[in-house]
Write a protein that holds these residues in place. Structure first.
Motif, PDB file in Angstrom:
ATOM      1  N   SER A   1       0.851  -1.192   0.000  1.00  0.00           N
ATOM      2  CA  SER A   1       0.000   0.000   0.000  1.00  0.00           C
ATOM      3  C   SER A   1       0.887   1.242   0.000  1.00  0.00           C
ATOM      4  O   SER A   1       2.023   1.203  -0.473  1.00  0.00           O
ATOM      5  N   THR A   2       0.342   2.330   0.557  1.00  0.00           N
ATOM      6  CA  THR A   2       1.039   3.621   0.563  1.00  0.00           C
ATOM      7  C   THR A   2       1.237   4.079   2.014  1.00  0.00           C
ATOM      8  O   THR A   2       0.301   3.976   2.821  1.00  0.00           O
ATOM      9  N   LEU A   3       2.427   4.567   2.321  1.00  0.00           N
ATOM     10  CA  LEU A   3       2.719   5.133   3.641  1.00  0.00           C
ATOM     11  C   LEU A   3       2.889   6.645   3.478  1.00  0.00           C
ATOM     12  O   LEU A   3       3.738   7.099   2.704  1.00  0.00           O
ATOM     13  N   PHE A   4       2.051   7.409   4.194  1.00  0.00           N
ATOM     14  CA  PHE A   4       2.096   8.873   4.121  1.00  0.00           C
ATOM     15  C   PHE A   4       2.799   9.402   5.364  1.00  0.00           C
ATOM     16  O   PHE A   4       2.288   9.285   6.480  1.00  0.00           O
ATOM     17  N   LEU A   5       3.989   9.960   5.167  1.00  0.00           N
ATOM     18  CA  LEU A   5       4.779  10.530   6.266  1.00  0.00           C
ATOM     19  C   LEU A   5       4.538  12.029   6.281  1.00  0.00           C
ATOM     20  O   LEU A   5       5.161  12.796   5.535  1.00  0.00           O
ATOM     21  N   ASP A   6       3.615  12.462   7.142  1.00  0.00           N
ATOM     22  CA  ASP A   6       3.280  13.885   7.239  1.00  0.00           C
ATOM     23  C   ASP A   6       4.271  14.574   8.167  1.00  0.00           C
ATOM     24  O   ASP A   6       4.752  13.978   9.148  1.00  0.00           O
ATOM     25  N   GLU A   7       4.541  15.830   7.864  1.00  0.00           N
ATOM     26  CA  GLU A   7       5.500  16.631   8.652  1.00  0.00           C
ATOM     27  C   GLU A   7       6.840  15.906   8.764  1.00  0.00           C
ATOM     28  O   GLU A   7       7.427  15.780   9.846  1.00  0.00           O
ATOM     29  N   ILE A   8       7.366  15.430   7.641  1.00  0.00           N
ATOM     30  CA  ILE A   8       8.629  14.678   7.630  1.00  0.00           C
ATOM     31  C   ILE A   8       9.785  15.538   8.122  1.00  0.00           C
ATOM     32  O   ILE A   8      10.779  15.024   8.658  1.00  0.00           O
ATOM     33  N   GLY A   9       9.654  16.840   7.981  1.00  0.00           N
ATOM     34  CA  GLY A   9      10.723  17.733   8.427  1.00  0.00           C
ATOM     35  C   GLY A   9      10.903  17.751   9.927  1.00  0.00           C
ATOM     36  O   GLY A   9      11.920  18.256  10.430  1.00  0.00           O
ATOM     37  N   GLU A  10       9.947  17.229  10.704  1.00  0.00           N
ATOM     38  CA  GLU A  10      10.033  17.221  12.163  1.00  0.00           C
ATOM     39  C   GLU A  10      10.735  15.979  12.694  1.00  0.00           C
ATOM     40  O   GLU A  10      10.907  15.832  13.905  1.00  0.00           O
ATOM     41  N   LEU A  11      11.114  15.029  11.811  1.00  0.00           N
ATOM     42  CA  LEU A  11      11.692  13.763  12.259  1.00  0.00           C
ATOM     43  C   LEU A  11      13.102  13.988  12.796  1.00  0.00           C
ATOM     44  O   LEU A  11      13.925  14.661  12.143  1.00  0.00           O
ATOM     45  N   PRO A  12      13.436  13.422  13.945  1.00  0.00           N
ATOM     46  CA  PRO A  12      14.799  13.569  14.498  1.00  0.00           C
ATOM     47  C   PRO A  12      15.825  12.924  13.588  1.00  0.00           C
ATOM     48  O   PRO A  12      15.541  12.006  12.829  1.00  0.00           O
ATOM     49  N   LEU A  13      17.086  13.393  13.683  1.00  0.00           N
ATOM     50  CA  LEU A  13      18.152  12.913  12.812  1.00  0.00           C
ATOM     51  C   LEU A  13      18.394  11.420  12.967  1.00  0.00           C
ATOM     52  O   LEU A  13      18.656  10.714  11.988  1.00  0.00           O
ATOM     53  N   GLU A  14      18.314  10.891  14.189  1.00  0.00           N
ATOM     54  CA  GLU A  14      18.563   9.461  14.400  1.00  0.00           C
ATOM     55  C   GLU A  14      17.522   8.624  13.667  1.00  0.00           C
ATOM     56  O   GLU A  14      17.835   7.624  13.022  1.00  0.00           O
ATOM     57  N   ALA A  15      16.273   9.058  13.753  1.00  0.00           N
ATOM     58  CA  ALA A  15      15.202   8.334  13.061  1.00  0.00           C
ATOM     59  C   ALA A  15      15.330   8.489  11.544  1.00  0.00           C
ATOM     60  O   ALA A  15      14.988   7.585  10.784  1.00  0.00           O
ATOM     61  N   GLN A  16      15.867   9.652  11.111  1.00  0.00           N
ATOM     62  CA  GLN A  16      16.053   9.863   9.677  1.00  0.00           C
ATOM     63  C   GLN A  16      17.025   8.832   9.098  1.00  0.00           C
ATOM     64  O   GLN A  16      16.818   8.308   7.995  1.00  0.00           O
TER      65      GLN A  16
END
Length: 875
Positions: A657-672
């Motif tokens: 299916s499709t995964l929608f990552l909203d507000e991707i700019g808020e993700l911490p660097l480690e998770a990135q």
């Protein structure tokens, strides 16, 4: 010329003549009662009459009312002067039309009618037998109709080589004798029918006795040959049986009769499978009655089946085709080289042949099945006890080695993607002489496109690979197979229903296809059950999680029924959506807060091939830093404090299916960093887990931040940005979509009027102008909330007021911008901006003059002074 009497004015017959006529008729009547065979009737008639009257010969013809013809029934072969004529045989076998004037005159006359042949034989439609008789010396014919139940049944013909033979006395005798003759002919016909039926019954009874003893194909051939020889000494036959593929017919039993044998052609006919739907065989199978065919005519009709050409070459000319049917099932067809046979008799023969054929086929099947049942029964018994992979392996090894002298090379099973196949089971001891190569090759994950696997999965019942042939082709697999000493590798598909679930590979010298089919079907079911048991708990838990997630998503889905906007900027957005929707490309949606990024993401998903699955949404800004990894990738039981059970992450939920990552700019660097790995490898590991899980997820990300600036500031990874920025779509702010404001306003008015029970049908022009004049820092979301509040405060059916904030941060920014410009520049820019918001309207209600609170003439003057043209505010 028609001649009913010698002289129409002749005196009445004398008493003596009448007495003689009566005596003749009485003697004929007495003689008729002793007649048993039809030829006796002509002999009796000729012997009695010829002593009193002169004529050369006589025949009796019968009428066929169905096709309006008459044909010779009783012939005076001894007295006929035309029996040596070249056309005599043709005349004896011909049918003549009732519609010619000559015969119509006889049909409509109650008296005997005579004709001079030279007067009528060359008339149009006259029957050819008149000229044939004339050429044989006959000059006159006397015809009397024969009646039955008031309807003409035939004629008696008297012929003479003179023109004065048919006297009034003879005519009187013929008229008086006609009724008795009609009765005699009717009795003869009935007796013949009875005799023929008795013969047919006797024939069928004898044939039934012979068929009852039939047990094999050879018995059937002998019985059928013996029966057909009684009907036609020269007859030949072939029975073609419908093959297991239900689309072809093949010779089952046959006998060529007296046709000269062509062994080469015969072998082709016997061994070839001929398609049912060839234009001839299908006609036979679909016909309830026997069909007569001519070989040459069928070839001319365009029937291209090769057997017709072979039949023609072997001398076959005509044949009868009859379907063989047992109940409602077609078994095959009987093709019979016979010239003449009654349909009822042929159907009786075929009915008994069908029964015998069904019994023989059943006996053959029983014999084969008995040979296989012992094996399959033992194997089935072992399979029923299987619960684990180890149990299945033990059962397979034991049965294959003991019963079939073969060994299992490998079983591979299909992954959920339908492309890759992993090793499920194999016999390591089989490749002890090539362990290094076997370990290396068996450890590889192959796809359905691999050469051997593709052939096997595409086949119906498997493929046999000869080891030596494959070696000559340079196959690396064949080198491995050759170390075992077996001659053949058998590759068979494992299927449950019509679905491929894997493949099985067996090494042996020779294996029966039916046994292989039975084994594979049971192994396939066992493998499917084992896989199902292994995944049952996982699927159950996944369903529970998905159910909870669905309930959560239903509450939070952005409830737009459609995207509103028709301006140029939105048209460009639609164009980009249309280009990317059908692909699996990652999409990055950029735009200020409230511009509808999630709505665009859902629209792309709903237009993609993945629309049948739920789009999974993750709000990266709302995830606690310590739970981001667990939320995205899932965790195993006991992975951390509080992980009391295994949890599937959003990536697994979004599989296929499709995964929608909203507000991707808020993700911490480690998770990135961890997100980047999943995007690159298309696989993940749950927190606390060791299993690598392959995923098929389409990513759509959204942010209101400038990611390029975030990368420069070190708050966002450049490599992740490049991975996400494959296909960016920028959503315009509402202040750049002034043409869409009115449509959006009406949409929200309709929505909240319905939700609140209000009946607002119109928005005043002043309100529209106010909405267009506002800068909308909160974009569409701010407009929606403003309309919702205004609807609640409305007092009638028209929205006359909106409650727009007067001071905003954007206003302050705009004021700071204006401080760096001259007064004339500020005034000119402000007027142009106001004109744009008022759609170029200079004066009147909702105009720029009204917004600027100056007279229209004054505004015209200022525009002229500042050199403001339409090009400035309509650009």
């Amino acid at each position: 010329m028609k001649r009913n009497a010698k002289n129409d004015s002749a005196p009445a017959p004398s008493k003596a003549i009448l007495e003689q006529e009566r005596k003749v008729l009485l003697d004929l009547g007495n003689d008729i009662t002793r007649i048993r065979e039809k030829n006796d009737l002509i002999t009796l008639f000729k012997n009695r009459i010829k002593g009193l009257f002169y004529f050369t010969h006589t025949i009796i013809t019968l009428i066929d009312h169905k096709d309006e013809t008459y044909w010779p029934f009783l012939l005076d072969n001894e007295g006929s002067p035309i029996r040596t004529h070249p056309r005599y045989k043709e005349m004896v076998q011909a049918h003549f039309s009732l519609n010619d004037p000559f015969i119509q005159a006889v049909l409509h006359s109650e008296e005997p009618v005579s004709f001079l042949l030279e007067d009528i034989m060359d008339e149009p439609k006259s029957p050819p037998f008149l000229r044939v008789n004339y050429e044989g010396g006959v000059r006159e014919i006397l015809m009397t109709r024969l009646m039955k139940e008031g309807k003409p049944m035939g004629f008696i013909h008297l012929y003479s080589d003179r023109t004065d033979s048919f006297t009034a006395e003879l005519r009187g005798v013929m008229k008086g004798f006609a009724p008795q003759l009609s009765s005699a002919v009717s009795n003869i016909i009935k007796n013949e029918e009875i005799l023929n039926k008795e013969k047919e019954k006797s024939f069928l009874l004898d044939f039934s006795s012979e068929i009852a003893a039939v047990r094999t194909k050879e018995d059937l051939t002998r019985a059928l040959r013996s029966a057909l020889r009684k009907l036609d000494q020269n007859s030949g036959f072939v029975i073609r049986r419908i093959n297991e593929d239900k689309t072809t017919l093949s010779a089952y039993v046959y006998d060529l009769g007296t046709i000269k044998r062509d062994e080469k052609a015969l072998q082709v006919l016997v061994k070839t499978k001929y398609p049912i739907n060839d234009g001839l065989q299908n006609r036979v199978l679909n016909s309830a009655i026997p069909l007569l065919f001519n070989v040459e005519r069928e070839i001319q009709r365009g029937i291209t089946s090769s057997y017709l050409a072979l039949w023609k070459k072997m001398g076959f000319r005509n044949f009868v085709g009859v379907r063989l049917r047992n109940g409602e099932n077609n078994l095959g067809i009987l093709l019979l080289d016979i010239q003449e046979i009654k349909i009822e008799l042929l159907q009786g023969i075929c009915s008994q042949i069908s029964t015998a054929l069904a019994n023989i086929m059943a006996n053959e099947q029983v014999s084969k099945k008995q040979e296989e049942q012992a094996f399959l029964l033992g194997f089935s018994s072992a399979i029923t006890k299987v619960r684990t992979k180890a149990d299945l392996q033990a059962a397979i090894f034991e049965v294959l080695a003991q019963t079939m002298n073969t060994q299992l090379a490998m079983i591979r099973v299909m992954e959920s993607d339908g492309i890759h196949l992993n090793v499920f089971m194999y016999d390591a001891s089989l490749f002890a002489n090539a362990k290094v190569n076997f370990d290396k090759m068996s450890g590889n994950t192959i796809t359905v496109h691999e050469q051997y696997t593709a052939q096997v999965l595409a086949s119906k019942e498997g493929v046999v690979f000869n080891v030596q042939e494959e070696l000559r082709n340079g196959s690396a697999y064949a080198k491995l197979w050759n170390t075992t000493g077996y001659k053949n590798m058998y590759g068979l598909p494992l299927r449950v229903g019509d679905k491929n679930i894997g493949s099985i590979w067996l090494l042996a010298d020779s294996l029966g296809p039916l046994l292989l089919k039975g084994i594979c079907s049971q192994i396939a079911i066992a493998v499917a059950n084992i896989l199902a048991n292994e995944q049952l708990i996982a699927y159950k838990k996944q369903l529970e999680i998905e159910n909870d997630y669905l309930k959560e998503q239903i509450k939070t889905i952005y409830n737009f029924s459609e995207i509103i906007g028709s301006g140029e900027t939105m048209q460009e957005v639609y164009r980009l959506m249309g280009l990317v929707a059908e692909s699996n490309t990652t999409v990055l949606i950029l735009g200020e807060t409230g511009t509808g990024k999630e709505l665009i993401a859902r629209a792309i998903h709903n237009s993609s091939p993945r629309k049948e699955h739920l789009m999974v949404k993750v709000n990266c800004a709302a995830l606690p830093a310590n739970l981001i990894e667990s939320e995205l990738f899932g965790h195993e039981k006991g992975a951390f404090t509080g992980a009391i059970d295994r949890r599937l992450g959003k990536f697994e939920l979004a599989h296929n299916s499709t995964l929608f990552l909203d507000e991707i700019g808020e993700l911490p660097l480690e998770a990135q960093a961890k997100l980047l790995r999943v995007i690159q490898e298309r696989e993940l590991e749950r927190v606390g887990g060791k299993q690598v899980i392959k995923i098929n997820v389409r990513l759509i990300a959204a942010t209101n931040r400038n990611l390029e600036e975030e990368v420069k500031a070190g708050r966002f990874r450049a490599d992740l940005y490049f991975r996400l920025n494959v296909f960016p779509i920028s959503l315009p702010p509402l202040r750049e979509r002034l043409e869409d404001i009115e449509a959006l306003a009406y949409f929200f008015v309709k929505k909240y009027s319905r939700n609140t029970g209000r009946n607002i049908r119109k928005i005043s022009p002043r309100v529209i102008q106010q909405l267009r004049s506002y800068t909308w820092p909160g974009n569409v979301r701010e407009l929606e909330h403003l309309i919702e509040r205004s609807v609640l405060l409305a007092t009638d059916h028209t929205l006359n007021d909106v409650y727009i904030p007067r001071h905003t941060d954007s206003d302050k920014q705009e004021q700071a911008f204006l401080l760096n410009r001259t007064l004339e520049e500020v005034e000119r820019a402000y007027i142009i901006e106001t004109l744009k918001r008022c759609a170029g309207k200079i004066s009147g209600v909702g105009s720029a003059a009204e917004v600027l609170d100056i007279p229209g003439n004054t505004l015209h003057s200022k525009m002229k002074k500042l050199n403001i043209t339409k090009r400035d505010y309509f650009s």
